[in-house]
Enzyme design. Sequence first.
Site, PDB file in Angstrom:
ATOM      1  N   TRP A  20     -21.408  12.653 -18.346  1.00 50.78           N
ATOM      2  CA  TRP A  20     -21.846  12.240 -16.933  1.00 50.78           C
ATOM      3  C   TRP A  20     -23.085  12.746 -16.689  1.00 50.78           C
ATOM      4  CZ3 TRP A  20     -18.866   8.700 -14.529  1.00 50.78           C
ATOM      5  CH2 TRP A  20     -17.354   8.539 -14.996  1.00 50.78           C
ATOM      6  N   GLU A  64       0.602  -1.221  -0.150  1.00 51.65           N
ATOM      7  CA  GLU A  64       0.005  -0.005  -0.008  1.00 51.65           C
ATOM      8  C   GLU A  64       0.952   1.346   0.063  1.00 51.65           C
ATOM      9  OE1 GLU A  64      -3.030  -0.184  -0.587  1.00 51.65           O
ATOM     10  OE2 GLU A  64      -2.947  -2.470  -0.498  1.00 51.65           O
ATOM     11  N   TRP A 124       1.670   1.876  -3.373  1.00 53.97           N
ATOM     12  CA  TRP A 124       0.663   2.717  -4.131  1.00 53.97           C
ATOM     13  C   TRP A 124       0.706   3.852  -4.128  1.00 53.97           C
ATOM     14  CZ3 TRP A 124      -2.713   1.333  -8.035  1.00 53.97           C
ATOM     15  CH2 TRP A 124      -3.082  -0.248  -8.155  1.00 53.97           C
ATOM     16  N   TRP A 182     -16.278  12.117 -11.743  1.00 53.43           N
ATOM     17  CA  TRP A 182     -15.491  11.737 -10.713  1.00 53.43           C
ATOM     18  C   TRP A 182     -14.833  13.040 -10.221  1.00 53.43           C
ATOM     19  CZ3 TRP A 182     -10.401  13.039 -11.754  1.00 53.43           C
ATOM     20  CH2 TRP A 182     -10.052  13.065 -13.215  1.00 53.43           C
ATOM     21  N   ASN A 187     -10.753   2.679   3.436  1.00 49.09           N
ATOM     22  CA  ASN A 187     -10.350   2.556   2.077  1.00 49.09           C
ATOM     23  C   ASN A 187     -11.416   1.719   1.287  1.00 49.09           C
ATOM     24  OD1 ASN A 187      -8.671   2.707  -0.310  1.00 49.09           O
ATOM     25  ND2 ASN A 187      -8.650   0.498  -0.157  1.00 49.09           N
ATOM     26  N   TRP A 227      -9.737   8.150  -7.276  1.00 50.29           N
ATOM     27  CA  TRP A 227     -10.979   8.522  -7.804  1.00 50.29           C
ATOM     28  C   TRP A 227     -11.062   7.795  -9.461  1.00 50.29           C
ATOM     29  CZ3 TRP A 227     -15.857   9.713  -6.786  1.00 50.29           C
ATOM     30  CH2 TRP A 227     -16.057  10.023  -5.362  1.00 50.29           C
TER      31      TRP A 227
HETATM   32  C1  FAD Z   1     -11.621   7.426  -3.928  1.00 48.33           C
HETATM   33  C2  FAD Z   1     -10.192   7.192  -3.088  1.00 48.33           C
HETATM   34  C3  FAD Z   1      -9.724   8.529  -2.699  1.00 48.33           C
HETATM   35  C4  FAD Z   1      -8.439   8.530  -1.866  1.00 48.33           C
HETATM   36  N1  FAD Z   1      -7.858   9.429  -1.515  1.00 48.33           N
HETATM   37  C5  FAD Z   1      -6.766   9.263  -0.774  1.00 48.33           C
HETATM   38  C6  FAD Z   1      -6.137  10.500  -0.246  1.00 48.33           C
HETATM   39  O1  FAD Z   1      -6.699  11.669  -0.402  1.00 48.33           O
HETATM   40  N2  FAD Z   1      -5.200  10.716   0.602  1.00 48.33           N
HETATM   41  C7  FAD Z   1      -4.439   9.213   0.822  1.00 48.33           C
HETATM   42  O2  FAD Z   1      -3.446   9.463   1.605  1.00 48.33           O
HETATM   43  N3  FAD Z   1      -5.139   8.293   0.526  1.00 48.33           N
HETATM   44  C8  FAD Z   1      -6.242   8.259  -0.366  1.00 48.33           C
HETATM   45  N4  FAD Z   1      -6.704   6.997  -0.934  1.00 48.33           N
HETATM   46  C9  FAD Z   1      -6.029   5.760  -0.489  1.00 48.33           C
HETATM   47  C10 FAD Z   1      -6.693   5.062   0.967  1.00 48.33           C
HETATM   48  O3  FAD Z   1      -8.063   4.868   0.899  1.00 48.33           O
HETATM   49  C11 FAD Z   1      -6.078   5.474   2.300  1.00 48.33           C
HETATM   50  O4  FAD Z   1      -4.646   5.842   1.872  1.00 48.33           O
HETATM   51  C12 FAD Z   1      -6.313   4.724   3.244  1.00 48.33           C
HETATM   52  O5  FAD Z   1      -7.858   4.790   3.445  1.00 48.33           O
HETATM   53  C13 FAD Z   1      -5.716   5.444   4.602  1.00 48.33           C
HETATM   54  O6  FAD Z   1      -6.117   4.876   5.530  1.00 48.33           O
HETATM   55  P1  FAD Z   1      -4.800   4.041   6.671  1.00 48.33           P
HETATM   56  O7  FAD Z   1      -3.659   5.033   6.616  1.00 48.33           O
HETATM   57  O8  FAD Z   1      -5.461   3.401   7.792  1.00 48.33           O
HETATM   58  O9  FAD Z   1      -4.311   2.974   5.333  1.00 48.33           O
HETATM   59  P2  FAD Z   1      -3.415   1.541   5.438  1.00 48.33           P
HETATM   60  O10 FAD Z   1      -4.333   0.511   4.766  1.00 48.33           O
HETATM   61  O11 FAD Z   1      -2.864   1.364   6.651  1.00 48.33           O
HETATM   62  O12 FAD Z   1      -2.291   1.895   4.243  1.00 48.33           O
HETATM   63  C14 FAD Z   1      -1.136   2.463   4.728  1.00 48.33           C
HETATM   64  C15 FAD Z   1      -0.753   3.687   3.877  1.00 48.33           C
HETATM   65  O13 FAD Z   1      -0.529   3.179   2.548  1.00 48.33           O
HETATM   66  C16 FAD Z   1      -0.986   4.254   1.671  1.00 48.33           C
HETATM   67  N5  FAD Z   1      -2.248   3.775   0.940  1.00 48.33           N
HETATM   68  C17 FAD Z   1      -2.996   3.007   1.399  1.00 48.33           C
HETATM   69  N6  FAD Z   1      -3.917   2.739   0.304  1.00 48.33           N
HETATM   70  C18 FAD Z   1      -3.684   3.439  -0.684  1.00 48.33           C
HETATM   71  C19 FAD Z   1      -4.101   3.682  -2.140  1.00 48.33           C
HETATM   72  N7  FAD Z   1      -5.179   2.939  -2.618  1.00 48.33           N
HETATM   73  N8  FAD Z   1      -3.553   4.325  -2.757  1.00 48.33           N
HETATM   74  C20 FAD Z   1      -2.536   5.277  -2.324  1.00 48.33           C
HETATM   75  N9  FAD Z   1      -1.906   4.985  -1.174  1.00 48.33           N
HETATM   76  C21 FAD Z   1      -2.448   4.273  -0.203  1.00 48.33           C
HETATM   77  C22 FAD Z   1      -1.387   5.561   2.519  1.00 48.33           C
HETATM   78  O14 FAD Z   1      -0.215   6.303   2.914  1.00 48.33           O
HETATM   79  C23 FAD Z   1      -1.739   4.714   3.777  1.00 48.33           C
HETATM   80  O15 FAD Z   1      -1.820   5.642   5.060  1.00 48.33           O
HETATM   81  C24 FAD Z   1      -7.903   7.173  -1.675  1.00 48.33           C
HETATM   82  C25 FAD Z   1      -8.762   6.067  -2.117  1.00 48.33           C
HETATM   83  C26 FAD Z   1      -9.683   5.968  -2.784  1.00 48.33           C
HETATM   84  C27 FAD Z   1     -10.398   4.847  -3.527  1.00 48.33           C
END
Ligand code: FAD
Length: 466
Positions: A304, A273, A276, A357, A339, A380
């Site tokens: 849209w 992640e 990502w 979007w 997420n 998005w």
């Molecule tokens: C529509 C949409 C919008 C999002 N907007 C953001 C945003 O503005 N900022 C943001 O940090 N993340 C965003 N994410 C990714 C993800 O949802 C969040 O990073 C995550 O929910 C944060 O919670 P966590 O720190 O507990 O995640 P964990 O599951 O603990 O992940 C650890 C770290 O990995 C990174 N990460 C995890 N999933 C993703 C992902 N899919 N894409 C990129 N990085 C990821 C983040 O830095 C996160 O803190 C988005 C995802 C979607 C589907």
Amino acid sequence: MHTVIHWFRRDLRLTDNTALHAASQGGARVIPVFILSKWTTSHAWTGANRQSFLCDCLRSLDANLRAIGARLILREGDAVEELCRLAKETAATEIFFNRDPDPWGRSVEERLTKAAAQEGLHCRAFKDVAIHERQEVLTGAGEPFRVFTPYSRAWAKLSKPPVLPAVKTLPAIPETASLELPDLSRWNLPPAGGGLLPGGEKAARERLKDFVARRSLHYADTRDLPSVPGTSRLSQDLRFGLLSPREVHRKCLDAADQADATGRGSLMKFIAEIVWREFYMQILWNFPSVLELEFNPKFRGMTWPGDLRGLDAWAHGETGFPIVDAAMRELRETGFMHNRCRMITAMFLTKDLHLDWRLGERHFMQFLMDGEIASNNGGWQWSAGTGADAAPYFRIQNPWSQTLRYDPDAAYIKKWIPALRDVPAKRLCEPPAPGTRLARDYPPPIVDHAASRDLTLALFKSAGSR
Ligand SMILES: Cc1cc2nc3c(=O)[nH]c(=O)nc-3n(C[C@H](O)[C@H](O)[C@H](O)COP(=O)(O)OP(=O)(O)OC[C@H]3O[C@@H](n4cnc5c(N)ncnc54)[C@H](O)[C@@H]3O)c2cc1C
């Protein structure tokens, strides 16, 4: 003793801060500064939740700097003008900063480098926000990756920069004008949600410690369940640089060394992640047009046709789809959304309500504490089916079956929607009979999922065949 400036941006910490560490090594007096940008609420890409978290982080950074002999200088305005002015006032000769991955940050860096050179100042920019940035991870042909899996393999093969120690002492700084540390009243914003996490480096390090010690070994099993605290909750900490991605990565590798096979698998899933995050940063760096256009050229210019009244119901958590509404209410109240729910709500806006979007992307930026341009745009466009390595457009999540799979006992839904507390969980996993409601104080679904899905498929097919 000569004087240099360290310009804090999204690196609000003393530990493993690449530019600050370099600035502190040369025996110079370091002026730590943060510059608040001027913006108006009418076309803002931020909001009360993120600004409130920022205020907390600045207060904590100032306290941490005072503990090592310095303090935070705060200014407001155009960063280039303010930095050149501060350099003149303090007779600084160099400006240290960590590079920003987004196009706005990048353009300020370019302007600053030119303006500083005219003033005889030297700028020193460092890689810090990502473990591997910009064009470090490339295909064999030297092209940026467009697909995640080969990117992550190439990412894993590169040697990783070390985790630097915390800066332990800084020389006292001379009398220098500074604004008061801000609170939310500085901006004309509605109040922030009541459930925000505390900001600052110490709070972030406690979250990291807690995740690694208690939850990381089960991450793979719990990360998709919004009612369970199974994820790290580090996104706002990485967004504001309260922790470095290097330190997070290193701590997870160390924990993986001590773990059994299942625990190691979970930690590797977590590291994926983090990759990502860097994948989307390099997408934004290499293809900045994603901020306006669909990454997949096939879907550029598609229509849209949704009704904008749906946007309001979605944004306020009043669509009549419990999992969507719970998530949108969580976002307002806590500045966070799980997420799994980000994917469900984003697909709902685009594929059930047929709204662009970009409207959802902006709403998320206004409410998320972790609002990060690259990840938000990536998420998005992934959900809309238009992005880099996106979900294929015909894979449309059904909010009712997503509830059955990820919130089967409705613990998450009931937490955020009091009106549904007494409704049996099973009833929240399927639409109510036409013309009925799930509860008296809860609206009926604003669309029929099956009919919406058919229209989505038609819209994408017609866009793809142009
Ligand atoms: C529509 C949409 C919008 C999002 N907007 C953001 C945003 O503005 N900022 C943001 O940090 N993340 C965003 N994410 C990714 C993800 O949802 C969040 O990073 C995550 O929910 C944060 O919670 P966590 O720190 O507990 O995640 P964990 O599951 O603990 O992940 C650890 C770290 O990995 C990174 N990460 C995890 N999933 C993703 C992902 N899919 N894409 C990129 N990085 C990821 C983040 O830095 C996160 O803190 C988005 C995802 C979607 C589907």
